[in-house]
Write a protein that holds these residues in place. Structure first.
Motif, mmCIF file in Angstrom:
data_model
loop_
_atom_site.group_PDB
_atom_site.id
_atom_site.type_symbol
_atom_site.label_atom_id
_atom_site.label_comp_id
_atom_site.label_asym_id
_atom_site.label_seq_id
_atom_site.Cartn_x
_atom_site.Cartn_y
_atom_site.Cartn_z
ATOM 1 N N VAL A 39 8.629 19.028 -0.046
ATOM 2 C CA VAL A 39 7.695 17.901 0.062
ATOM 3 C C VAL A 39 7.029 17.912 1.433
ATOM 4 O O VAL A 39 5.810 17.736 1.555
ATOM 5 C CB VAL A 39 8.422 16.565 -0.179
ATOM 6 N N GLY A 40 7.837 18.128 2.466
ATOM 7 C CA GLY A 40 7.286 18.164 3.821
ATOM 8 C C GLY A 40 6.306 19.305 4.009
ATOM 9 O O GLY A 40 5.272 19.148 4.672
ATOM 10 N N MET A 41 6.620 20.460 3.417
ATOM 11 C CA MET A 41 5.732 21.619 3.517
ATOM 12 C C MET A 41 4.352 21.292 2.953
ATOM 13 O O MET A 41 3.324 21.592 3.564
ATOM 14 C CB MET A 41 6.332 22.801 2.758
ATOM 15 N N VAL A 42 4.349 20.670 1.782
ATOM 16 C CA VAL A 42 3.071 20.346 1.146
ATOM 17 C C VAL A 42 2.295 19.334 1.982
ATOM 18 O O VAL A 42 1.086 19.495 2.212
ATOM 19 C CB VAL A 42 3.299 19.801 -0.277
ATOM 20 N N LEU A 43 2.975 18.288 2.465
ATOM 21 C CA LEU A 43 2.303 17.258 3.255
ATOM 22 C C LEU A 43 1.691 17.834 4.533
ATOM 23 O O LEU A 43 0.511 17.622 4.830
ATOM 24 C CB LEU A 43 3.286 16.142 3.614
ATOM 25 N N VAL A 44 2.489 18.560 5.283
ATOM 26 C CA VAL A 44 2.024 19.069 6.576
ATOM 27 C C VAL A 44 0.971 20.161 6.388
ATOM 28 O O VAL A 44 -0.053 20.191 7.085
ATOM 29 C CB VAL A 44 3.212 19.593 7.409
ATOM 30 N N LEU A 92 0.834 -1.197 0.000
ATOM 31 C CA LEU A 92 0.000 0.000 0.000
ATOM 32 C C LEU A 92 0.870 1.249 0.000
ATOM 33 O O LEU A 92 0.606 2.206 -0.731
ATOM 34 C CB LEU A 92 -0.918 -0.013 1.231
ATOM 35 N N LEU A 93 1.919 1.239 0.816
ATOM 36 C CA LEU A 93 2.840 2.375 0.852
ATOM 37 C C LEU A 93 3.521 2.576 -0.498
ATOM 38 O O LEU A 93 3.627 3.699 -1.000
ATOM 39 C CB LEU A 93 3.888 2.162 1.950
ATOM 40 N N ARG A 94 3.975 1.467 -1.088
ATOM 41 C CA ARG A 94 4.610 1.553 -2.410
ATOM 42 C C ARG A 94 3.638 2.138 -3.440
ATOM 43 O O ARG A 94 4.004 3.006 -4.241
ATOM 44 C CB ARG A 94 5.049 0.167 -2.877
ATOM 45 N N HIS A 95 2.420 1.619 -3.414
ATOM 46 C CA HIS A 95 1.407 2.035 -4.379
ATOM 47 C C HIS A 95 1.074 3.523 -4.223
ATOM 48 O O HIS A 95 1.073 4.282 -5.202
ATOM 49 C CB HIS A 95 0.148 1.189 -4.179
ATOM 50 N N THR A 111 -2.441 9.833 3.135
ATOM 51 C CA THR A 111 -1.450 10.836 3.507
ATOM 52 C C THR A 111 -1.232 10.852 5.009
ATOM 53 O O THR A 111 -0.097 10.953 5.493
ATOM 54 C CB THR A 111 -1.891 12.230 3.024
ATOM 55 N N GLN A 112 -2.299 10.739 5.774
ATOM 56 C CA GLN A 112 -2.181 10.682 7.230
ATOM 57 C C GLN A 112 -1.332 9.501 7.664
ATOM 58 O O GLN A 112 -0.448 9.621 8.522
ATOM 59 C CB GLN A 112 -3.578 10.581 7.861
ATOM 60 N N LEU A 113 -1.589 8.347 7.062
ATOM 61 C CA LEU A 113 -0.821 7.151 7.394
ATOM 62 C C LEU A 113 0.649 7.321 7.017
ATOM 63 O O LEU A 113 1.545 6.966 7.786
ATOM 64 C CB LEU A 113 -1.388 5.937 6.655
ATOM 65 N N TYR A 114 0.873 7.821 5.835
ATOM 66 C CA TYR A 114 2.238 7.974 5.342
ATOM 67 C C TYR A 114 3.053 8.877 6.264
ATOM 68 O O TYR A 114 4.175 8.533 6.658
ATOM 69 C CB TYR A 114 2.204 8.532 3.921
ATOM 70 N N VAL A 115 2.508 10.024 6.613
ATOM 71 C CA VAL A 115 3.223 10.961 7.484
ATOM 72 C C VAL A 115 3.460 10.330 8.856
ATOM 73 O O VAL A 115 4.552 10.455 9.432
ATOM 74 C CB VAL A 115 2.445 12.283 7.616
ATOM 75 N N ALA A 116 2.458 9.629 9.389
ATOM 76 C CA ALA A 116 2.615 8.977 10.697
ATOM 77 C C ALA A 116 3.714 7.920 10.655
ATOM 78 O O ALA A 116 4.539 7.811 11.580
ATOM 79 C CB ALA A 116 1.293 8.348 11.126
ATOM 80 N N GLU A 117 3.744 7.135 9.594
ATOM 81 C CA GLU A 117 4.729 6.054 9.492
ATOM 82 C C GLU A 117 6.150 6.582 9.313
ATOM 83 O O GLU A 117 7.113 5.891 9.676
ATOM 84 C CB GLU A 117 4.371 5.116 8.336
ATOM 85 N N LEU A 118 6.301 7.773 8.766
ATOM 86 C CA LEU A 118 7.639 8.342 8.605
ATOM 87 C C LEU A 118 8.347 8.509 9.941
ATOM 88 O O LEU A 118 9.583 8.488 10.012
ATOM 89 C CB LEU A 118 7.552 9.703 7.897
ATOM 90 N N TRP A 119 7.575 8.668 11.016
ATOM 91 C CA TRP A 119 8.155 8.917 12.329
ATOM 92 C C TRP A 119 8.377 7.638 13.124
ATOM 93 O O TRP A 119 8.961 7.679 14.206
ATOM 94 C CB TRP A 119 7.256 9.865 13.130
ATOM 95 N N ARG A 120 7.936 6.507 12.620
ATOM 96 C CA ARG A 120 8.122 5.235 13.333
ATOM 97 C C ARG A 120 9.430 4.583 12.904
ATOM 98 O O ARG A 120 9.869 4.731 11.778
ATOM 99 C CB ARG A 120 6.953 4.294 13.052
ATOM 100 N N THR A 121 10.032 3.850 13.827
ATOM 101 C CA THR A 121 11.312 3.200 13.522
ATOM 102 C C THR A 121 11.288 1.696 13.757
ATOM 103 O O THR A 121 12.282 1.024 13.522
ATOM 104 C CB THR A 121 12.437 3.798 14.395
#
Length: 208
Positions: free
Chosen positions: A170-175, A66-69, A114-124
């Motif tokens: 990219v971050g500006m647009v997302l946030v 899903l992330l790739r897609h 988009t919400q999921l993607y941004v949230a997952e960027l912060w997980r490790t």
């Protein structure tokens, strides 16, 4: 030559996978990854549970794909915006501005993703973290390419850090888009784009 039967089967499978992507992203946005079950994804998609496993080995694999897609769609829209601007004879600033708008259009269409993607960027601690980094780099690389060309032709200042500036854009647009969707939904896409466009002009344009 590919047979019509094979083509039809592939089309049906792609349609099924799209249903599963949409069901998964909506459910996970609503209740989180851990709380979402394969049964729920299948029910939301209107398919049998076995169909999920036929297309994806596990829930984690489904989410990784899903992330790739999703990021692939975003990357393609950014690239298309830049190419269309170039064909019209526009400047690199125009290309970046068109990419900002393309990003906003994507986020308006796929807010849950988009919400999921941004949230997952912060997980490790996710198994798909490396995949997430790869697809993120692909999206940012499209912006980097336009910035490098702009620096090369003198349109942008040579002092800008291309890699960091691309990530920042990219971050500006997302946030900004998530803030728009969550807290200022009464604003139009044109209004939000106009505000970001003015910010863009002041941040990366070199002296004319």
């Amino acid at each position: 030559m590919e047979s019509s039967t094979t083509s039809g089967g592939r089309t049906r499978r792609e349609a099924t996978r799209q249903k599963l992507y949409e069901a998964a992203v909506t459910l996970i946005a609503e209740q989180g990854f851990s709380a979402t079950t394969v049964d729920e994804i299948a029910e939301r998609a209107g398919v049998a549970k076995g169909t999920v496993y036929y297309n994806f080995a596990s829930k984690s694999v489904l989410f990784e794909e899903l992330l790739r897609h999703g990021v692939g769609l975003l990357t393609a829209s950014l690239r298309q915006a830049a190419e269309d601007t170039e064909q019209r004879g526009g400047s690199k600033v125009d290309a970046l501005d068109a990419m900002v708008r393309a990003g906003l259009v994507f986020i308006e269409r796929y807010p849950s993703f988009t919400q999921l993607y941004v949230a997952e960027l912060w997980r490790t601690n996710r198994t798909w973290q490396s995949t997430l980094m790869v697809v993120r780099e692909q999206a940012v690389a499209v912006v980097e390419g336009v910035l490098r060309e702009g620096v090369h032709n003198g349109e942008f200042s040579e002092e800008i850090d291309v890699q960091l500036t691309a990530s920042a854009l990219v971050g500006m647009v997302l946030v900004a888009a998530l803030d728009w969707q969550a807290f200022q939904p009464e604003r139009s896409l044109d209004d939000v784009h106009s505000a970001l466009s003015r910010l863009l002009q002041g941040r990366v344009s070199g002296p004319r």
